[in-house]
Design a protein around this motif. Structure first.
Motif, PDB file in Angstrom:
ATOM      1  N   LYS A 194     -10.926  17.573 -49.991  1.00  0.00           N
ATOM      2  CA  LYS A 194     -12.226  17.718 -50.601  1.00  0.00           C
ATOM      3  C   LYS A 194     -12.233  15.576 -50.830  1.00  0.00           C
ATOM      4  CE  LYS A 194     -13.960  21.518 -51.834  1.00  0.00           C
ATOM      5  NZ  LYS A 194     -14.976  22.097 -50.847  1.00  0.00           N
ATOM      6  N   PHE A 195     -13.500  15.607 -49.441  1.00  0.00           N
ATOM      7  CA  PHE A 195     -13.878  14.594 -49.529  1.00  0.00           C
ATOM      8  C   PHE A 195     -15.093  13.879 -50.295  1.00  0.00           C
ATOM      9  CE2 PHE A 195     -11.236  14.865 -45.801  1.00  0.00           C
ATOM     10  CZ  PHE A 195     -11.153  13.648 -45.192  1.00  0.00           C
ATOM     11  N   TYR A 196     -15.696  13.113 -51.137  1.00  0.00           N
ATOM     12  CA  TYR A 196     -16.530  12.071 -51.387  1.00  0.00           C
ATOM     13  C   TYR A 196     -16.471  10.766 -51.782  1.00  0.00           C
ATOM     14  CZ  TYR A 196     -15.093  16.222 -55.533  1.00  0.00           C
ATOM     15  OH  TYR A 196     -14.724  17.200 -55.805  1.00  0.00           O
ATOM     16  N   ASP A 197     -17.946  10.873 -51.689  1.00  0.00           N
ATOM     17  CA  ASP A 197     -18.571   9.428 -51.202  1.00  0.00           C
ATOM     18  C   ASP A 197     -17.880   8.373 -52.155  1.00  0.00           C
ATOM     19  OD1 ASP A 197     -20.453   7.429 -52.406  1.00  0.00           O
ATOM     20  OD2 ASP A 197     -21.040   7.787 -50.220  1.00  0.00           O
ATOM     21  N   LYS A 198     -17.218   7.437 -52.229  1.00  0.00           N
ATOM     22  CA  LYS A 198     -16.911   6.552 -53.165  1.00  0.00           C
ATOM     23  C   LYS A 198     -17.784   6.537 -54.376  1.00  0.00           C
ATOM     24  CE  LYS A 198     -13.307   3.620 -52.808  1.00  0.00           C
ATOM     25  NZ  LYS A 198     -12.510   2.374 -51.748  1.00  0.00           N
ATOM     26  N   VAL A 199     -18.776   5.694 -54.328  1.00  0.00           N
ATOM     27  CA  VAL A 199     -19.534   5.281 -54.629  1.00  0.00           C
ATOM     28  C   VAL A 199     -20.674   5.887 -55.264  1.00  0.00           C
ATOM     29  CG1 VAL A 199     -21.579   2.826 -54.515  1.00  0.00           C
ATOM     30  CG2 VAL A 199     -20.056   2.949 -53.539  1.00  0.00           C
ATOM     31  N   LEU A 200     -21.092   6.701 -55.068  1.00  0.00           N
ATOM     32  CA  LEU A 200     -21.832   8.352 -55.551  1.00  0.00           C
ATOM     33  C   LEU A 200     -20.965   8.932 -56.084  1.00  0.00           C
ATOM     34  CD1 LEU A 200     -24.600   8.713 -52.554  1.00  0.00           C
ATOM     35  CD2 LEU A 200     -24.499   6.642 -53.931  1.00  0.00           C
ATOM     36  N   GLN A 201     -19.865   9.728 -56.152  1.00  0.00           N
ATOM     37  CA  GLN A 201     -19.225  10.598 -56.045  1.00  0.00           C
ATOM     38  C   GLN A 201     -19.702  11.928 -56.445  1.00  0.00           C
ATOM     39  OE1 GLN A 201     -18.955   8.920 -61.301  1.00  0.00           O
ATOM     40  NE2 GLN A 201     -20.459   7.921 -60.228  1.00  0.00           N
ATOM     41  N   GLY A 246     -15.318  19.204 -46.789  1.00  0.00           N
ATOM     42  CA  GLY A 246     -14.280  19.123 -46.818  1.00  0.00           C
ATOM     43  C   GLY A 246     -13.309  19.345 -45.562  1.00  0.00           C
ATOM     44  N   VAL A 247     -12.110  19.673 -45.627  1.00  0.00           N
ATOM     45  CA  VAL A 247     -11.013  20.514 -44.752  1.00  0.00           C
ATOM     46  C   VAL A 247     -10.255  21.660 -45.105  1.00  0.00           C
ATOM     47  CG1 VAL A 247      -9.060  19.954 -42.975  1.00  0.00           C
ATOM     48  CG2 VAL A 247     -11.187  17.967 -44.233  1.00  0.00           C
ATOM     49  N   LYS A 248     -10.495  22.615 -44.498  1.00  0.00           N
ATOM     50  CA  LYS A 248      -9.302  23.786 -45.095  1.00  0.00           C
ATOM     51  C   LYS A 248      -8.041  23.712 -43.991  1.00  0.00           C
ATOM     52  CE  LYS A 248     -13.129  26.203 -46.783  1.00  0.00           C
ATOM     53  NZ  LYS A 248     -14.323  27.182 -46.356  1.00  0.00           N
ATOM     54  N   GLY A 249      -7.246  24.953 -44.690  1.00  0.00           N
ATOM     55  CA  GLY A 249      -6.319  25.318 -43.294  1.00  0.00           C
ATOM     56  C   GLY A 249      -4.910  25.148 -44.057  1.00  0.00           C
ATOM     57  N   HIS A 250      -5.099  25.083 -45.257  1.00  0.00           N
ATOM     58  CA  HIS A 250      -3.701  24.999 -45.950  1.00  0.00           C
ATOM     59  C   HIS A 250      -3.677  27.136 -46.618  1.00  0.00           C
ATOM     60  CE1 HIS A 250      -1.223  22.168 -45.535  1.00  0.00           C
ATOM     61  NE2 HIS A 250      -2.408  20.896 -45.371  1.00  0.00           N
ATOM     62  N   PHE A 251      -2.448  27.213 -46.853  1.00  0.00           N
ATOM     63  CA  PHE A 251      -2.601  28.692 -47.807  1.00  0.00           C
ATOM     64  C   PHE A 251      -1.320  28.126 -49.029  1.00  0.00           C
ATOM     65  CE2 PHE A 251      -3.167  29.618 -43.197  1.00  0.00           C
ATOM     66  CZ  PHE A 251      -4.060  30.755 -43.777  1.00  0.00           C
ATOM     67  N   GLY A 252      -1.460  27.137 -49.742  1.00  0.00           N
ATOM     68  CA  GLY A 252      -0.709  26.664 -51.016  1.00  0.00           C
ATOM     69  C   GLY A 252      -1.556  24.668 -51.125  1.00  0.00           C
TER      70      GLY A 252
END
Length: 322
Positions: A280-287, A292-298
């Motif tokens: 998950k990507f977040y804006d560092k300032v605005l929180q 997001g980036v999917k693709g994992h199964f664990g």
């Protein structure tokens, strides 16, 4: 966003580290074998064989050193559950030195200038957890195993310890959910996080910003927190709906990336969508969550941004495009 899938480890990843130039990516895993990859194309360059347990952490020196008066290379340092920390010649894969302990080694971090390394060891069979500072010799043949400083005190496992500003302090965090700042010369405790605003469950990961002015922690309490390195003041909190196992910050943009997911022991009984295994990507300032980036199964256990800020790794290298 263009991904490169890298296959080579036989067990889950535990840690990722780019070198200063960003052309090499080092990976640690539970399969005992730290590995180095070309960051541009994901090709496996080599494997460092010698550990007999899971390798939890690694770091790579920023400068080249002369080895046996023959040539120069970067140094790789690795911490393992086999109760050892090893120094390696990055170029040849040769073991240069082994630090032995009485308990599993959990994390390692080179100081600015690569003259020192901070190492944490786990509580084990009556041995308490500890932070050890080792001097790193310019010539590996002159390396000593003696500790310059040993710090004890935190209860439970110390999952991460890194150097603070100008190597004057050491920042640690772990199972007791407390962030601490220590004097790197005396071992004196200087500051610890306020329990009212700090994490409520074990801290799993800690990473510094590119300039070292602030650092980010991730916790099983489903949050990540941004702290001031000098004052240990809480700056921002990033709330999520999953336990956080790994955190990283972009050196280029005001982006924070969190990775984690459901506990590994329950993965086989859960659909990957319910396990929340995305990065998950977040804006560092605005929180605020911005992607997001999917693709994992664990669960995601390791994240790292390339120093150029244009790609990051978590088993896959993702090239970030505008």
């Amino acid at each position: 966003m263009r991904p490169i899938l890298m296959k080579g480890h036989e067990r889950p990843l535990t840690f990722l580290k780019y070198n200063r130039e960003g052309d090499l990516l080092f990976s640690c895993a539970k399969d005992h074998n730290p590995t180095v990859w070309f960051a541009d194309n994901g090709e496996r360059l080599g494997t460092y064989r010698g550990h007999n347990g899971a390798v939890w952490c690694c770091d790579v020196s920023s400068k080249l050193i002369i080895i046996n008066n023959v040539g120069d290379s970067m140094l790789l340092i690795t911490a393992s559950a086999d109760q050892s920390v090893k120094l390696w010649n990055v170029q040849t894969g040769a073991q240069l030195y082994t630090f032995s302990f009485n308990s599993p080694a959990r994390s390692v971090d080179f100081s600015v200038g690569d003259k020192l390394a901070v190492i944490t060891t786990d509580p084990f069979m009556g041995v308490t957890s500890a932070i050890n500072v080792k001097s790193i010799a310019d010539d590996p043949s002159q390396q000593s195993g003696e500790s310059v400083l040993t710090i004890t005190g935190p209860t439970g496992r110390i999952n991460r310890a890194v150097w603070g500003s100008l190597n004057k302090t050491i920042i640690s965090a772990g199972e007791d959910s407390v962030v601490r700042i220590w004097d790197s010369e005396t071992g004196k405790l200087l500051k610890e996080s306020d329990p009212e605003v700090g994490h409520k469950k074990p801290i799993t990961s800690l990473t510094k910003s590119a300039d070292g002015s602030h650092f980010l922690t991730g916790s099983l309490d489903k949050s990540a927190k941004l702290w001031d390195t000098r004052t240990l003041t809480l700056i921002k909190t990033y709330a999520t709906e999953r336990p956080v196992n790994a955190v990283t910050m972009s050196p280029l943009l005001d982006h924070v990336v969190l990775g984690g997911g459901q506990d590994a022991s329950s993965v086989t009984t859960t659909d990957h969508r319910a396990g929340k295994f995305e990065a998950k990507f977040y804006d560092k300032v605005l929180q605020e969550e911005i992607g997001g980036v999917k693709g994992h199964f664990g669960p995601i256990n390791a994240l790292a941004f390339n120093p150029d800020g244009k790609r990051y790794g978590f088993c896959r290298i993702l090239f970030l495009t505008s």
